[in-house]
Design a protein around this motif. Structure first.
Motif, PDB file in Angstrom:
ATOM      1  N   ALA A 108      44.820  32.900  48.567  1.00 58.47           N
ATOM      2  CA  ALA A 108      44.801  34.344  48.763  1.00 58.47           C
ATOM      3  C   ALA A 108      43.920  35.001  47.727  1.00 58.47           C
ATOM      4  N   GLY A 109      43.692  36.281  47.896  1.00 57.59           N
ATOM      5  CA  GLY A 109      42.959  37.036  46.905  1.00 57.59           C
ATOM      6  C   GLY A 109      41.551  37.353  47.334  1.00 57.59           C
ATOM      7  N   PRO A 127      39.249  37.673  51.781  1.00 57.31           N
ATOM      8  CA  PRO A 127      39.414  38.962  51.102  1.00 57.31           C
ATOM      9  C   PRO A 127      40.742  39.603  51.481  1.00 57.31           C
ATOM     10  N   ARG A 128      41.378  40.243  50.512  1.00 56.24           N
ATOM     11  CA  ARG A 128      42.683  40.857  50.772  1.00 56.24           C
ATOM     12  C   ARG A 128      42.776  42.171  50.018  1.00 56.24           C
ATOM     13  N   GLU A 129      43.188  43.190  50.718  1.00 55.55           N
ATOM     14  CA  GLU A 129      43.360  44.502  50.120  1.00 55.55           C
ATOM     15  C   GLU A 129      44.693  45.094  50.570  1.00 55.55           C
ATOM     16  N   PHE A 130      45.266  45.920  49.691  1.00 55.07           N
ATOM     17  CA  PHE A 130      46.510  46.607  50.002  1.00 55.07           C
ATOM     18  C   PHE A 130      46.319  48.103  49.789  1.00 55.07           C
ATOM     19  N   GLY A 173      41.339  49.041  39.690  1.00 52.93           N
ATOM     20  CA  GLY A 173      40.063  48.356  39.825  1.00 52.93           C
ATOM     21  C   GLY A 173      39.890  47.744  41.208  1.00 52.93           C
ATOM     22  N   GLU A 174      39.178  46.623  41.261  1.00 58.54           N
ATOM     23  CA  GLU A 174      38.864  45.982  42.535  1.00 58.54           C
ATOM     24  C   GLU A 174      39.880  44.920  42.942  1.00 58.54           C
TER      25      GLU A 174
END
Length: 253
Positions: free
Chosen positions: A98-99, A156-159, A199-200
């Motif tokens: 992940a990540g 890619p993973r975003e919350f 941040g990112e």
């Protein structure tokens, strides 16, 4: 004694379903389960949640069900049920890393200013700048090659703020356990709400009071939480958290 035609019902060799002893059967002598009275949910619980089943993955759960039962889109139902199991989300890791993907390494451009230096110093700095530019180009190229391999098993993973996530604690974040048996620690704790993006690749979480660690976590330590919208009882853990386990162990000593 062989069963009579009346006992097995009117069955043709090419029929996909037939009635036997008041039950509807299909290929493989499996019982057809209607979508009524929660029968499918009961069977999913039996083949996944019980002690003898042991919370297996969706493949094993599906295999157990297919031995004796059938209903349309059974695979989809099994995958959804196991995905929304809170115990599985706490105890099992992810097969795929992940990540966020690796950030490319980049050097800043070299400034071409020399001020009031002598001619000899000017030539020396100019030569240094050329070498620095070559090194920078090489490192950026190498970074892109390494990034390609590093990102092969990553996604890619975003919350977003308000999302519920499961968090994985590392050894440094579990120092509050004071050397207690780490087998009491689940792979992931949660669900916990995201309250801010840092941040990112980091997020601040509304961590519970017993989780005595910094509230900011790298995205690689997080995974999405999948609730069961149809059965809220499956979204509540019946197991004690890490801190409660520690207090119980302390009182036992």
């Amino acid at each position: 004694m062989a069963r009579t035609q009346k006992q097995i019902g009117l069955r043709r060799k090419d029929s996909k379903f037939w009635v036997e002893d008041g039950l509807l059967f299909t290929k493989g002598h499996r019982i057809f389960v209607p979508k009524a009275a929660g029968l499918r949910k009961m069977l999913l619980q039996e083949c996944h949640d019980t002690l003898w089943a042991g919370h297996p993955g969706w493949q094993r759960t599906l295999c157990l069900l297919k031995r004796s039962y059938y209903w349309p889109q059974m695979k989809d139902d099994v995958m959804e049920y196991t995905k929304t199991c809170l115990i599985c989300q706490q105890d099992k890791g992810e097969k795929q890393k992940a990540g966020n993907c690796q950030q490319p390494y980049c050097l800043p451009p070299v400034a071409d200013t020399y001020g009031g230096r002598t001619k000899k110093a000017h030539e020396y700095v100019k030569e240094w700048n050329v070498n620095a530019e070559i090194a920078r180009a090489y490192l950026e190229k190498a970074s892109r090659r390494m990034k390609k391999w590093a990102d092969q098993n990553r996604r890619p993973r975003e919350f977003k703020v308000g999302d519920m996530v499961m968090v994985k604690l590392n050894k440094e974040q579990m120092r509050f356990l004071r050397g207690r048996d780490k087998r009491l620690v689940r792979k992931y704790e949660g669900p916990i709400q995201v309250i801010k993006r840092i941040g990112e690749v980091a997020y601040k979480l509304d961590r519970p009071a017993w989780m005595k660690c910094h509230p900011v976590f790298h995205v690689s330590c997080l995974k999405p939480y999948h609730p069961d919208p149809e059965d809220p009882t499956r979204n509540k853990s019946k197991r004690a958290n890490i801190r409660s386990n520690q207090l119980l162990a302390t009182s036992a000593d």
